[in-house]
Design a protein around this motif. Sequence first.
Motif, short mmCIF file in Angstrom:
data_model
loop_
_atom_site.label_atom_id
_atom_site.label_comp_id
_atom_site.label_asym_id
_atom_site.label_seq_id
_atom_site.Cartn_x
_atom_site.Cartn_y
_atom_site.Cartn_z
N PRO A 124 -32.36 -51.41 -65.70
CA PRO A 124 -31.22 -52.30 -65.97
C PRO A 124 -30.79 -52.99 -64.69
O PRO A 124 -30.59 -52.34 -63.67
CB PRO A 124 -30.14 -51.35 -66.48
N GLY A 125 -30.65 -54.30 -64.75
CA GLY A 125 -30.41 -55.02 -63.52
C GLY A 125 -29.18 -55.90 -63.52
O GLY A 125 -29.06 -56.82 -62.72
N ALA B 131 -27.86 -53.46 -54.55
CA ALA B 131 -27.73 -53.20 -55.99
C ALA B 131 -29.06 -52.74 -56.55
O ALA B 131 -29.13 -51.83 -57.40
CB ALA B 131 -27.25 -54.47 -56.71
N LEU B 132 -30.11 -53.33 -56.06
CA LEU B 132 -31.44 -52.97 -56.55
C LEU B 132 -31.80 -51.54 -56.17
O LEU B 132 -32.29 -50.76 -56.99
CB LEU B 132 -32.45 -53.95 -55.96
N ASP B 133 -31.54 -51.22 -54.91
CA ASP B 133 -31.83 -49.85 -54.46
C ASP B 133 -31.08 -48.84 -55.31
O ASP B 133 -31.61 -47.78 -55.66
CB ASP B 133 -31.43 -49.69 -52.99
N HIS B 134 -29.86 -49.20 -55.64
CA HIS B 134 -29.05 -48.29 -56.44
C HIS B 134 -29.64 -48.10 -57.83
O HIS B 134 -29.78 -46.98 -58.32
CB HIS B 134 -27.61 -48.82 -56.53
N ALA B 135 -29.99 -49.22 -58.45
CA ALA B 135 -30.57 -49.14 -59.79
C ALA B 135 -31.86 -48.32 -59.78
O ALA B 135 -32.12 -47.53 -60.69
CB ALA B 135 -30.85 -50.55 -60.32
N ALA B 137 -32.71 -46.00 -57.56
CA ALA B 137 -32.42 -44.61 -57.26
C ALA B 137 -32.05 -43.85 -58.52
O ALA B 137 -32.39 -42.67 -58.69
CB ALA B 137 -31.29 -44.51 -56.22
N ASP B 138 -31.37 -44.53 -59.44
CA ASP B 138 -30.99 -43.88 -60.69
C ASP B 138 -32.21 -43.38 -61.46
O ASP B 138 -32.11 -42.47 -62.28
CB ASP B 138 -30.21 -44.86 -61.58
N LEU B 139 -33.35 -44.03 -61.21
CA LEU B 139 -34.57 -43.62 -61.91
C LEU B 139 -35.48 -42.78 -61.01
O LEU B 139 -36.60 -42.46 -61.37
CB LEU B 139 -35.34 -44.85 -62.39
N GLY B 140 -34.98 -42.47 -59.83
CA GLY B 140 -35.78 -41.68 -58.91
C GLY B 140 -36.89 -42.48 -58.25
O GLY B 140 -37.86 -41.93 -57.75
N PHE B 141 -36.73 -43.79 -58.25
CA PHE B 141 -37.75 -44.66 -57.69
C PHE B 141 -37.38 -45.09 -56.28
O PHE B 141 -36.24 -45.51 -56.04
CB PHE B 141 -37.90 -45.88 -58.60
N ALA B 142 -38.31 -44.96 -55.36
CA ALA B 142 -38.04 -45.35 -53.97
C ALA B 142 -38.61 -46.73 -53.70
O ALA B 142 -39.83 -46.90 -53.66
CB ALA B 142 -38.65 -44.32 -53.03
N VAL B 143 -37.74 -47.69 -53.50
CA VAL B 143 -38.16 -49.07 -53.28
C VAL B 143 -38.69 -49.24 -51.87
O VAL B 143 -38.10 -48.77 -50.91
CB VAL B 143 -36.97 -50.03 -53.50
N GLU B 144 -39.83 -49.93 -51.77
CA GLU B 144 -40.39 -50.19 -50.44
C GLU B 144 -40.40 -51.68 -50.13
O GLU B 144 -40.04 -52.12 -49.06
CB GLU B 144 -41.80 -49.61 -50.36
N ARG B 145 -40.86 -52.47 -51.08
CA ARG B 145 -40.91 -53.91 -50.86
C ARG B 145 -40.40 -54.60 -52.10
O ARG B 145 -40.55 -54.10 -53.20
CB ARG B 145 -42.34 -54.37 -50.58
#
Lengths: 163, 163
Positions: A124-125, B131-135, B137-145
């Motif tokens: 969700p974005g 905001a993206l990092d937060h979204a 993180a809610d799914l346990g996903f670590a954003v890199e790029r």
Amino acid sequence: MSDEAPLAFARHDHSHCAADTLARAEAEAARLGLRLTPVRRRVLEILLEAHRAMGAYEVLDRLAAEGFGNQPPVAYRALEFLVENGLAHRLRRLNAFAACMHPGEDHAPVFLICRVCDAVAEAPGAPVRAALDHAAADLGFAVERVNIEAVGLCPVCARGEAA
Amino acid sequence: MSDEAPLAFARHDHSHCAADTLARAEAEAARLGLRLTPVRRRVLEILLEAHRAMGAYEVLDRLAAEGFGNQPPVAYRALEFLVENGLAHRLRRLNAFAACMHPGEDHAPVFLICRVCDAVAEAPGAPVRAALDHAAADLGFAVERVNIEAVGLCPVCARGEAA
DNA sequence: ACATGGGCGTTACCTTATAACAATTCGCTT
DNA sequence: AAGCGAATTGTTATAAGGTAACGCCCATGT
């Protein structure tokens, strides 16, 4: 492109989720007065059944095997139609397409792409989109369409890497 | 690809902005211990001078005209190097590349692409990225790029459409 | 000098995407 | 029900974007 990467990171009852999403997509198409022709419908089904991002040519192969046209425009047109009408998404980073998991919900999807297993999740974005609109407004730019794609590590693969 | 679309929407002293940015890019390259070879440097200059998004083959044409190699890998390697090191950006939506206007600033760029004039602006995207990092993180996903690209109407063209 | 590794040039090829046109089908009006 | 315009599909052909792999060259350090 990996061969069987799940679309979401969480486990789920796939046959239900595909069927349900197709039903919602059909309802949405009806609501909008769209013509969900055989090719278009079949392309959507293919994306839903695969439950992952697929290249246009991969979709085309399946169409051809089922007696539809076997030239690129057949696949591209159906895919474009689906994307245009919010029933599928295009992942530019992967040169691929995936069925929308929330048709008709007016969502602002953010795509999370795992660099290890190629899984793609549609997160969700809305807050992200809001921040983006704000940043754009500061420059007098009116946002119409957005692609937000993040590459990183999904929870499953993160556990693997830590080992 | 349009032939002469400005990179930013605002007017500016272009010769200065290109030269300044190149200087900053060189400083950044030195700081990182990067080898800014002739091809790489020239590609960056080409992008800066054009001040717009350019396709790899368009860049290649210019390189070839100047005596560098005239095969795709020459351009792609240099472009990849620049992107990899934060001196340029890749615009997946346009299959194109543009010089980074803020080298070394650790920015999270958001790209605003005008659908009428093809101008591309690099907007500050820290809040969007947060905001993206937060979204994620809610799914346990670590954003890199991340690629954040918005298509819409730039202020200049918006005035044109209103007329 | 000489080994080594990165970068460059080239060949060859693959994948992705679109333009343009003909044939058909759909949905509507008469 | 016939007929018309618009949308859709199938097909041909080709454009555009991208990469693998190999060998040479040159800078660098021993």
